[in-house]
Write a protein that holds these residues in place. Structure first.
Motif, PDB file in Angstrom:
ATOM      1  N   UNK A 197       0.834  -1.198   0.000  1.00 52.72           N
ATOM      2  CA  UNK A 197       0.000   0.000   0.000  1.00 52.72           C
ATOM      3  C   UNK A 197       0.871   1.250   0.000  1.00 52.72           C
ATOM      4  N   UNK A 198       0.231   2.399  -0.234  1.00 52.89           N
ATOM      5  CA  UNK A 198       0.977   3.655  -0.157  1.00 52.89           C
ATOM      6  C   UNK A 198       1.489   3.903   1.262  1.00 52.89           C
ATOM      7  N   UNK A 199       0.764   3.430   2.274  1.00 52.08           N
ATOM      8  CA  UNK A 199       1.261   3.539   3.643  1.00 52.08           C
ATOM      9  C   UNK A 199       2.505   2.671   3.822  1.00 52.08           C
ATOM     10  N   UNK A 200       2.480   1.470   3.261  1.00 59.47           N
ATOM     11  CA  UNK A 200       3.663   0.599   3.321  1.00 59.47           C
ATOM     12  C   UNK A 200       4.868   1.273   2.671  1.00 59.47           C
ATOM     13  N   UNK A 201       4.633   1.870   1.510  1.00 52.41           N
ATOM     14  CA  UNK A 201       5.723   2.530   0.783  1.00 52.41           C
ATOM     15  C   UNK A 201       6.262   3.702   1.584  1.00 52.41           C
ATOM     16  N   UNK A 202       5.362   4.498   2.158  1.00 47.69           N
ATOM     17  CA  UNK A 202       5.797   5.653   2.952  1.00 47.69           C
ATOM     18  C   UNK A 202       6.676   5.204   4.114  1.00 47.69           C
ATOM     19  N   UNK A 203       6.267   4.171   4.818  1.00 42.75           N
ATOM     20  CA  UNK A 203       7.066   3.708   5.952  1.00 42.75           C
ATOM     21  C   UNK A 203       8.413   3.145   5.499  1.00 42.75           C
ATOM     22  N   UNK A 204       8.430   2.437   4.373  1.00 39.91           N
ATOM     23  CA  UNK A 204       9.691   1.897   3.861  1.00 39.91           C
ATOM     24  C   UNK A 204      10.630   3.022   3.434  1.00 39.91           C
ATOM     25  N   UNK A 205      10.086   4.042   2.791  1.00 36.59           N
ATOM     26  CA  UNK A 205      10.876   5.215   2.390  1.00 36.59           C
ATOM     27  C   UNK A 205      11.462   5.890   3.628  1.00 36.59           C
ATOM     28  N   UNK A 206      10.621   6.075   4.642  1.00 39.73           N
ATOM     29  CA  UNK A 206      11.084   6.744   5.860  1.00 39.73           C
ATOM     30  C   UNK A 206      12.152   5.927   6.583  1.00 39.73           C
ATOM     31  N   UNK A 207      11.953   4.623   6.666  1.00 47.93           N
ATOM     32  CA  UNK A 207      12.943   3.776   7.330  1.00 47.93           C
ATOM     33  C   UNK A 207      14.284   3.838   6.606  1.00 47.93           C
ATOM     34  N   UNK A 208      14.236   3.833   5.264  1.00 47.06           N
ATOM     35  CA  UNK A 208      15.507   3.877   4.542  1.00 47.06           C
ATOM     36  C   UNK A 208      16.157   5.250   4.661  1.00 47.06           C
ATOM     37  N   UNK A 209      15.361   6.306   4.628  1.00 49.34           N
ATOM     38  CA  UNK A 209      15.931   7.639   4.825  1.00 49.34           C
ATOM     39  C   UNK A 209      16.625   7.753   6.165  1.00 49.34           C
ATOM     40  N   UNK A 210      15.977   7.243   7.207  1.00 49.94           N
ATOM     41  CA  UNK A 210      16.593   7.259   8.538  1.00 49.94           C
ATOM     42  C   UNK A 210      17.834   6.377   8.581  1.00 49.94           C
ATOM     43  N   UNK A 211      17.798   5.246   7.857  1.00 55.34           N
ATOM     44  CA  UNK A 211      18.967   4.361   7.816  1.00 55.34           C
ATOM     45  C   UNK A 211      20.160   5.067   7.189  1.00 55.34           C
ATOM     46  N   UNK A 229      19.442  -3.345   8.370  1.00 54.36           N
ATOM     47  CA  UNK A 229      19.689  -1.909   8.485  1.00 54.36           C
ATOM     48  C   UNK A 229      18.403  -1.141   8.752  1.00 54.36           C
ATOM     49  N   UNK A 230      17.319  -1.520   8.096  1.00 51.66           N
ATOM     50  CA  UNK A 230      16.081  -0.750   8.228  1.00 51.66           C
ATOM     51  C   UNK A 230      15.185  -1.259   9.352  1.00 51.66           C
ATOM     52  N   UNK A 231      15.491  -2.446   9.878  1.00 54.28           N
ATOM     53  CA  UNK A 231      14.566  -3.130  10.793  1.00 54.28           C
ATOM     54  C   UNK A 231      14.158  -2.260  11.977  1.00 54.28           C
ATOM     55  N   UNK A 232      15.099  -1.606  12.613  1.00 53.22           N
ATOM     56  CA  UNK A 232      14.807  -0.844  13.827  1.00 53.22           C
ATOM     57  C   UNK A 232      14.687   0.654  13.580  1.00 53.22           C
ATOM     58  N   UNK A 233      14.627   1.057  12.327  1.00 57.83           N
ATOM     59  CA  UNK A 233      14.518   2.477  12.024  1.00 57.83           C
ATOM     60  C   UNK A 233      13.076   2.952  12.203  1.00 57.83           C
ATOM     61  N   UNK A 234      12.925   4.208  12.524  1.00 60.53           N
ATOM     62  CA  UNK A 234      11.602   4.794  12.717  1.00 60.53           C
ATOM     63  C   UNK A 234      10.837   4.858  11.388  1.00 60.53           C
ATOM     64  N   UNK A 235       9.525   4.603  11.413  1.00 61.62           N
ATOM     65  CA  UNK A 235       8.719   4.701  10.193  1.00 61.62           C
ATOM     66  C   UNK A 235       8.307   6.128   9.860  1.00 61.62           C
ATOM     67  N   UNK A 236       8.776   7.085  10.648  1.00 66.76           N
ATOM     68  CA  UNK A 236       8.557   8.498  10.325  1.00 66.76           C
ATOM     69  C   UNK A 236       9.905   9.154  10.072  1.00 66.76           C
ATOM     70  N   UNK A 237       9.917  10.114   9.168  1.00 64.47           N
ATOM     71  CA  UNK A 237      11.183  10.740   8.777  1.00 64.47           C
ATOM     72  C   UNK A 237      10.926  12.180   8.349  1.00 64.47           C
ATOM     73  N   UNK A 238      11.638  13.084   8.931  1.00 67.39           N
ATOM     74  CA  UNK A 238      11.512  14.491   8.570  1.00 67.39           C
ATOM     75  C   UNK A 238      12.203  14.742   7.230  1.00 67.39           C
ATOM     76  N   UNK A 239      11.463  15.306   6.292  1.00 66.16           N
ATOM     77  CA  UNK A 239      12.031  15.578   4.973  1.00 66.16           C
ATOM     78  C   UNK A 239      13.041  16.716   5.044  1.00 66.16           C
TER      79      UNK A 239
END
Length: 403
Positions: free
Chosen positions: A41-55, A154-164
């Protein structure tokens, strides 16, 4: 056709435009990606994007640092691409079919700090790893060994929110390397506004793409053509993209189309010709009492698109006769990001690449840039707001190519 109006604020991060916005507008539960039998879902994608950005931030990646992507078409590609952009870093998708020496050149040229690579693509690079002078971290999707970093861990413990990151519409967003047909590949530098202009000028008015559409592209995401087709075009309107990591063989294309039921299909002329051969062979083997399976599979598709080379008129006619579908041929480039000359739905001239896409300007000129009269052969010059800012570290080539 009226030129679409594109108004973007000076402070603008294109990752939030294509990902966060869909969730904010109520499409969080809608399917964004279909990949190997799974839905995201778009929510899944958003969380994955945020986790990788934080990573990436945990690896001390900062704004404008380059992140090379050697990834198959997958949710991980999407997360890495938009995750890097969201924190102000610069992703560089790389062709997955090149030689190790080509990757060495691009990693040296770009000075990428991080390389994200699918496990299936890592083995040919192992022997030249010591030559990657600027790469500080190698992140492997689908398993890691030695002292490499596992993407999943790497992404497992990252936050699902990320400040742009506080980027502007004219900040560098990503690079795409040219094919290198005239020497070494050149890094075309694209800005945060470029993908929006391409989507609004081409995909929305020309393809009439809508939220209910499902896209499938034989061209991979590392190509400028594929990146628009199957990522930011559907994400611009909240549609669904079908990701296929394998080789675009003609029989496999029919299988994916039958399984995922796309409404927009993107190919290249050689693939359309090969798919016709498969369909013809299937029809000869059928009993003639009902449509062959591949013909039935194409019934979900409402529009087909072709680029990369000129589409021969006989292929167009055979395809239309076989599947009752027109193919919209067009011309695009890595430098302009996507198609800028195209046929239109219901207005196709077989053997022609169509008309200029509103919002772009075109002229035929001689070597000195002088406009030539109709009927004379010259260079096609294109102007538009999706054009790359420059070639990285290629000042003279930029002057020669980008007026």
């Amino acid at each position: 056709m009226k030129v679409p109006r594109v108004d973007l604020p000076n402070q603008f991060n294109v990752a939030t435009h294509f990902v966060d916005r869909n969730v904010k507008e109520g499409r969080g539960g809608k399917t964004a990606l279909l990949h190997e039998g799974k839905t995201y879902s778009y929510q899944d994608v958003l969380q994955a994007v945020n986790r990788f950005g934080n990573a990436l931030r945990s690896l001390n990646v900062e704004m404008e640092d380059r992140v090379a992507l050697l990834c198959l078409d997958s949710p991980e590609f999407v997360a890495a691409f938009f995750g890097a952009i969201k924190i102000g870093a610069v992703p560089i998708p790389m062709n997955t079919t090149l030689r190790p020496a080509d990757y060495e050149y691009m990693l040296q040229d770009s000075r990428a700090k991080v390389l994200v690579v699918h496990a299936a693509l890592w083995e040919p690079l192992r022997s030249i790893r010591d030559l990657f002078r600027h790469v500080r971290h190698i992140v492997v999707v689908g398993g890691a060994g030695e002292d490499l970093i596992s993407y999943e861990e790497l992404i497992r413990d990252q936050s699902p929110t990320c400040l742009a990151a506080d980027t502007s519409k004219d900040d560098v967003a990503f690079w795409l390397y040219s094919s290198g047909s005239t020497g070494f590949p050149k890094g075309a530098v694209h800005l945060h506004h470029d993908m929006v202009y391409s989507a609004e000028l081409y995909s929305r008015p020309i393809l009439q793409i809508q939220e209910k559409d499902v896209t499938f592209s034989a061209a991979k995401l590392f190509f400028a053509y594929g990146l628009g087709n199957n990522l930011y075009f559907p994400f611009n309107v909240g549609a669904t993209a079908v990701l296929y990591p394998g080789r675009p063989l003609p029989d496999k294309m029919f299988e994916v189309i039958a399984a995922s039921r796309p409404t927009i299909f993107y190919g290249v002329p050689t693939l359309y010709a090969a798919m016709l051969q498969v369909a013809d062979a299937e029809e000869r083997a059928a009993d003639g009492k009902r449509p062959a399976p591949n013909e039935q599979a194409m019934q979900s598709v409402r529009v087909c698109v072709s680029a990369g080379e000129s589409l021969p008129a006989p292929i167009f006619h055979r395809w239309k006769e076989k599947f009752a579908l027109e193919i919209l041929d067009g011309i695009g480039s890595t430098e302009l990001l996507h198609i800028f000359i195209s046929n239109r739905i219901g207005d196709v001239r077989p053997g022609s690449s169509g008309k200029i896409v509103p919002g772009y300007e075109a002229r035929i000129a001689d070597e000195e840039g002088r406009v030539l009269p109709q009927g004379q052969v010259g260079n096609l010059l294109i102007k538009g707001d999706s054009a790359a800012a420059c070639y990285w570290n290629k000042h003279q080539k930029t002057k020669e190519t980008m007026l």
